[in-house]
Write a protein that holds these residues in place. Sequence first.
Motif, PDB file in Angstrom:
ATOM      1  N   ALA A  39      -8.148  29.585  -6.434  1.00 11.78           N
ATOM      2  CA  ALA A  39      -8.861  29.657  -5.152  1.00 11.78           C
ATOM      3  C   ALA A  39     -10.012  28.660  -5.137  1.00 11.78           C
ATOM      4  CB  ALA A  39      -9.379  31.065  -4.925  1.00 11.78           C
ATOM      5  N   LYS A  40     -10.100  27.873  -4.059  1.00 15.24           N
ATOM      6  CA  LYS A  40     -11.106  26.802  -3.970  1.00 15.24           C
ATOM      7  C   LYS A  40     -11.466  26.531  -2.507  1.00 15.24           C
ATOM      8  CE  LYS A  40      -7.222  23.640  -4.854  1.00 15.24           C
ATOM      9  NZ  LYS A  40      -6.338  24.727  -5.365  1.00 15.24           N
ATOM     10  N   GLU A  41     -11.901  27.553  -1.821  1.00 16.95           N
ATOM     11  CA  GLU A  41     -12.220  27.455  -0.403  1.00 16.95           C
ATOM     12  C   GLU A  41     -13.728  27.532  -0.163  1.00 16.95           C
ATOM     13  OE1 GLU A  41      -9.709  27.020   1.812  1.00 16.95           O
ATOM     14  OE2 GLU A  41      -8.347  27.056   0.092  1.00 16.95           O
ATOM     15  N   ILE A  42     -14.200  26.821   0.881  1.00 16.90           N
ATOM     16  CA  ILE A  42     -15.525  27.079   1.434  1.00 16.90           C
ATOM     17  C   ILE A  42     -15.323  28.110   2.527  1.00 16.90           C
ATOM     18  CG2 ILE A  42     -17.450  26.156   2.774  1.00 16.90           C
ATOM     19  CD1 ILE A  42     -17.149  23.532   1.337  1.00 16.90           C
ATOM     20  N   PRO A  80     -28.271  23.265   3.228  1.00 18.34           N
ATOM     21  CA  PRO A  80     -27.181  24.157   3.608  1.00 18.34           C
ATOM     22  C   PRO A  80     -27.041  25.336   2.648  1.00 18.34           C
ATOM     23  CG  PRO A  80     -26.299  22.314   2.398  1.00 18.34           C
ATOM     24  CD  PRO A  80     -27.791  22.091   2.483  1.00 18.34           C
ATOM     25  N   THR A  81     -26.629  26.460   3.193  1.00 18.35           N
ATOM     26  CA  THR A  81     -26.253  27.622   2.380  1.00 18.35           C
ATOM     27  C   THR A  81     -24.732  27.736   2.447  1.00 18.35           C
ATOM     28  OG1 THR A  81     -28.330  28.740   2.865  1.00 18.35           O
ATOM     29  CG2 THR A  81     -26.498  30.103   2.079  1.00 18.35           C
ATOM     30  N   PRO A  92     -21.860  18.650  -4.011  1.00 15.86           N
ATOM     31  CA  PRO A  92     -23.201  19.063  -4.411  1.00 15.86           C
ATOM     32  C   PRO A  92     -23.389  20.574  -4.271  1.00 15.86           C
ATOM     33  CG  PRO A  92     -23.284  17.208  -2.881  1.00 15.86           C
ATOM     34  CD  PRO A  92     -21.895  17.714  -2.861  1.00 15.86           C
ATOM     35  N   ALA A  93     -24.379  21.090  -4.948  1.00 23.18           N
ATOM     36  CA  ALA A  93     -24.578  22.534  -4.992  1.00 23.18           C
ATOM     37  C   ALA A  93     -25.132  23.067  -3.678  1.00 23.18           C
ATOM     38  CB  ALA A  93     -25.518  22.886  -6.139  1.00 23.18           C
ATOM     39  N   THR A  94     -24.960  24.363  -3.460  1.00 28.81           N
ATOM     40  CA  THR A  94     -25.554  25.019  -2.310  1.00 28.81           C
ATOM     41  C   THR A  94     -27.067  25.028  -2.419  1.00 28.81           C
ATOM     42  OG1 THR A  94     -25.569  27.045  -0.975  1.00 28.81           O
ATOM     43  CG2 THR A  94     -25.411  27.296  -3.374  1.00 28.81           C
ATOM     44  N   THR A 107     -17.073  18.912  -2.848  1.00 29.37           N
ATOM     45  CA  THR A 107     -15.865  19.168  -3.635  1.00 29.37           C
ATOM     46  C   THR A 107     -15.964  20.547  -4.266  1.00 29.37           C
ATOM     47  OG1 THR A 107     -15.589  16.820  -4.134  1.00 29.37           O
ATOM     48  CG2 THR A 107     -14.423  18.396  -5.553  1.00 29.37           C
ATOM     49  N   VAL A 108     -14.964  21.388  -3.971  1.00 31.68           N
ATOM     50  CA  VAL A 108     -14.890  22.730  -4.550  1.00 31.68           C
ATOM     51  C   VAL A 108     -13.888  22.695  -5.703  1.00 31.68           C
ATOM     52  CG1 VAL A 108     -14.462  25.171  -4.119  1.00 31.68           C
ATOM     53  CG2 VAL A 108     -15.373  23.728  -2.289  1.00 31.68           C
TER      54      VAL A 108
END
Length: 471
Positions: A39-42, A80-81, A92-94, A107-108
């Motif tokens: 699983a790799k979804e935003i 962004p959150t 990049p990180a949240t 990229t997830v």
Amino acid sequence: MQTKFKISCIAIMLTLIVASCSKDEPTPPPVTPGAKSSAKEITAFSFAGLAPAVTATIDPATKTISATVPAATDITKLVPTITISPKATISPATNVVQDFSKEVSYTVTAEDASTQSYKVVVTKETVTVSGDQVIYASTLGLSTNIVQAIDNSGNKVFDFAESIPGFSVGSVTPESIISVNNYNRGNGYSGIIAMDSKTGAKKWDYGTGENKQARQPVMSNGLVAFGYGTNYGYNTLVAVDAATGSKKWEFSNGLKITGNAASTNRFFITAKDNSGTDNRLVAVDKDGKLAWEKKGIFEGSTAFSDGNLYLANLSGVSAFDEANGNLKWNVPGVFKNIVVGNGLVFAVDDKKTIFAFDDKTGSKKWSQTFTENYAIYFGENALYATTDDSKGKVLTLASDTGAKKWEFAFNHNNGSSSVYSVSAPIVADGIVYVGSGQYGLHVLDAQTGTKKKAYEKLFQPWVVIVKSKVY
């Protein structure tokens, strides 16, 4: 015997039921021990720090995320959150600041190391000016001017899309504000830029990157014209379409353009040679053709009324027929500022005297001598004057007599610095808008000079639109 038969029947029925259930709901395959998630979804993307918070739209098919934020938002510094699938990571990180003025990629990475890219696009709301009254004004800055639109309640509607070093308005319509764009102030290069007066968006620019200089633009017959050249030579008058910025024609007589102006009928330039001995006043038709020229005419301040061109310069105040350049009258002297209104021509001479002349004959109607140097402006049947001395004053004179009606002083702490200069006043609908570099943009009652409000962080009122009329 009968009991045994019943038990056998029950056993057979249970066997059939179990068999039937097994066919309808097959047993899931056993999970392989140690398998990792793919699983790799935003699953959520928002800007929680905005007020109100903005939640983006995620398109799972195209892997695109889009968000629209308020028009005044600085999208170069948004945080962004982001919520993602369990056991996945994102780069990049949240909760890390990003510049969303351009497309940003995320990229997830799933637990099994597979990846999925998302593109994030942030746009600003398109805010359209509404209401009866809008002020366009700028901050005071030598390197950058932020130009803003302010509504009649004093609230900022938007910043213009471009922060323009040395911004100063040349031509204005209800649709566009057109200015010199000093795009490379350090090297002195400039072009022309047009911005939408209703939204602040850039519409077009001309000359950016050409390493030339542009003079202040003027407008007539749907064309914007300006002196253009290298090394501040301004040897060409260029005309572009006011709506698109596309070049229509250029005019040159081999001389350096020292001033340009426009009436409703044609364009006018003053020009001279390198030695300064050949000085001319030149009229150019709307198709870029020479209409007429007069030799021996120096550069100066211009004004137009009833088919006449009025010029104040080292030779005095002169009235010329726009159609053929014939001189109608001249008042000798050294004059530096000229405006027209109510059938009068107003001019300031080198002895700090303001004159009023009849616009048809040139006969003097009145004069007032002051101890300060004033620049003059005309609006709503009155003459306004400003000075950059230690007081930083604006006053109004009755146009028919020259009598002073009222005076307002900013009382600058230091009048010797250009930072404390007083802007050209704009008079609209009974209100005077005038700026002080030290005390901000002031709103005065045109009848009494009483201060109604002030915008401390703004300096120059470039233009005011009241009920779709441009001032």
